[in-house]
Enzyme design. Sequence first.
Site, mmCIF file in Angstrom:
data_model
loop_
_atom_site.group_PDB
_atom_site.id
_atom_site.type_symbol
_atom_site.label_atom_id
_atom_site.label_comp_id
_atom_site.label_asym_id
_atom_site.label_seq_id
_atom_site.Cartn_x
_atom_site.Cartn_y
_atom_site.Cartn_z
ATOM 1 N N LEU A 9 0.830 -1.211 0.000
ATOM 2 C CA LEU A 9 0.000 0.000 0.000
ATOM 3 C C LEU A 9 0.860 1.255 0.000
ATOM 4 O O LEU A 9 0.592 2.204 -0.749
ATOM 5 C CB LEU A 9 -0.923 0.008 1.230
ATOM 6 C CG LEU A 9 -1.755 1.277 1.446
ATOM 7 C CD1 LEU A 9 -2.630 1.579 0.242
ATOM 8 C CD2 LEU A 9 -2.611 1.148 2.705
ATOM 9 N N THR A 42 0.428 8.103 -6.872
ATOM 10 C CA THR A 42 -0.032 9.479 -6.646
ATOM 11 C C THR A 42 0.788 10.470 -7.472
ATOM 12 O O THR A 42 0.243 11.423 -8.039
ATOM 13 C CB THR A 42 0.034 9.850 -5.159
ATOM 14 O OG1 THR A 42 -0.792 8.945 -4.415
ATOM 15 C CG2 THR A 42 -0.468 11.267 -4.922
ATOM 16 N N TYR A 49 2.817 1.496 -3.502
ATOM 17 C CA TYR A 49 1.868 1.765 -4.582
ATOM 18 C C TYR A 49 1.282 3.162 -4.473
ATOM 19 O O TYR A 49 1.205 3.902 -5.463
ATOM 20 C CB TYR A 49 0.750 0.721 -4.546
ATOM 21 C CG TYR A 49 -0.416 1.046 -5.456
ATOM 22 C CD1 TYR A 49 -0.289 0.959 -6.840
ATOM 23 C CD2 TYR A 49 -1.643 1.457 -4.923
ATOM 24 C CE1 TYR A 49 -1.354 1.265 -7.680
ATOM 25 C CE2 TYR A 49 -2.710 1.769 -5.761
ATOM 26 C CZ TYR A 49 -2.567 1.677 -7.131
ATOM 27 O OH TYR A 49 -3.618 2.002 -7.947
ATOM 28 N N HIS A 50 0.889 3.542 -3.270
ATOM 29 C CA HIS A 50 0.247 4.843 -3.063
ATOM 30 C C HIS A 50 1.192 5.987 -3.434
ATOM 31 O O HIS A 50 0.791 6.937 -4.119
ATOM 32 C CB HIS A 50 -0.193 4.966 -1.603
ATOM 33 C CG HIS A 50 -0.848 6.266 -1.271
ATOM 34 N ND1 HIS A 50 -2.041 6.660 -1.832
ATOM 35 C CD2 HIS A 50 -0.478 7.281 -0.441
ATOM 36 C CE1 HIS A 50 -2.386 7.847 -1.362
ATOM 37 N NE2 HIS A 50 -1.448 8.249 -0.525
ATOM 38 N N HIS A 51 2.442 5.908 -3.004
ATOM 39 C CA HIS A 51 3.395 6.974 -3.292
ATOM 40 C C HIS A 51 3.699 7.088 -4.789
ATOM 41 O O HIS A 51 3.718 8.194 -5.337
ATOM 42 C CB HIS A 51 4.701 6.747 -2.521
ATOM 43 C CG HIS A 51 4.696 7.321 -1.144
ATOM 44 N ND1 HIS A 51 3.763 6.987 -0.196
ATOM 45 C CD2 HIS A 51 5.508 8.238 -0.548
ATOM 46 C CE1 HIS A 51 4.002 7.650 0.920
ATOM 47 N NE2 HIS A 51 5.053 8.424 0.730
#
Length: 294
Positions: free
Chosen positions: A149, A157, A152-154
């Site tokens: 998470l 985004t 992937y999120h960094h």
Amino acid sequence: MPSTPIYDATLALLPASLRAAPLALYSWQPGATPLSTATGAAATIAAWLALIFGGREAMRSRDAFSKSLKWPFFVHNVLLSAGSGLLLALMLEEILPIWRRNGFFYAICGEGAWTSHLETFYIINYYFKYYELVDTVFLVLKKKPLAFLHVYHHSATALLCFSQLHGKTSVSWVVICLNLFVHLIMYAYYALTAIKVRCPWKRIVTTTQIIQFVLDLGVVFFASFTHFAYKRFGKTRFTCGDCAGKEYAAIAGCAVLSSYLFLFIAFYQRTYSKAKAQKSAAAKREKQASLKAQ
């Protein structure tokens, strides 16, 4: 023209060299603005992934740098929290007058809601996403797990912000403002925990992130539906008009934000449901031990 005291004060504090910076630094010019091409953005993310996973392997035989990173980590988080708060104030100062004058639909869909000031703020927010990649470097040096998470999120985004700048979606400010508000709280929490200040915000931060994505998706799906419905059927009682922005950017926004919502809900369930179950089990064991002692 509405007054902009926050913008004026911030501009006055900048060095003269920055105020006289080339146009490409504060307006989106693909190929001229730094990291404004798909190749440049993707290469930067790929280099970051290589760095963190290579660093994780290199750290396997080394001790964690936990104590020596205490103050650098604190400063890093203070800068991100303060920067998020300032950028949020600047964006609201720009968009709220547009909302008041023209209504919410125009503020999220009108071409005139993509102003030169907001474009500059979107670029700054985009660069924030690359600075936030340092979060993961701290995790590597502290020998903390690299959760899917987080990684992937960094990475997603940063690429999402690129797509919205490239696609000039007027609705961008909604997603960015909510994200800046969450980051104002989140990075303040990390700063306090870095210096061992007890702070019961962790669950609140995760809850706020989930609420953020629900609100994001409500507005973004509405804007996307409005655009596609208007393009297909024209203005009807079910559409308010067209919504500015490229279609690929709208699709990317809907897809990535939807994935965030599902992943953060799953994280919340794993983290807090498990903690609650462990606490309940510990209380039960304590009660049984107490009964046996009697």
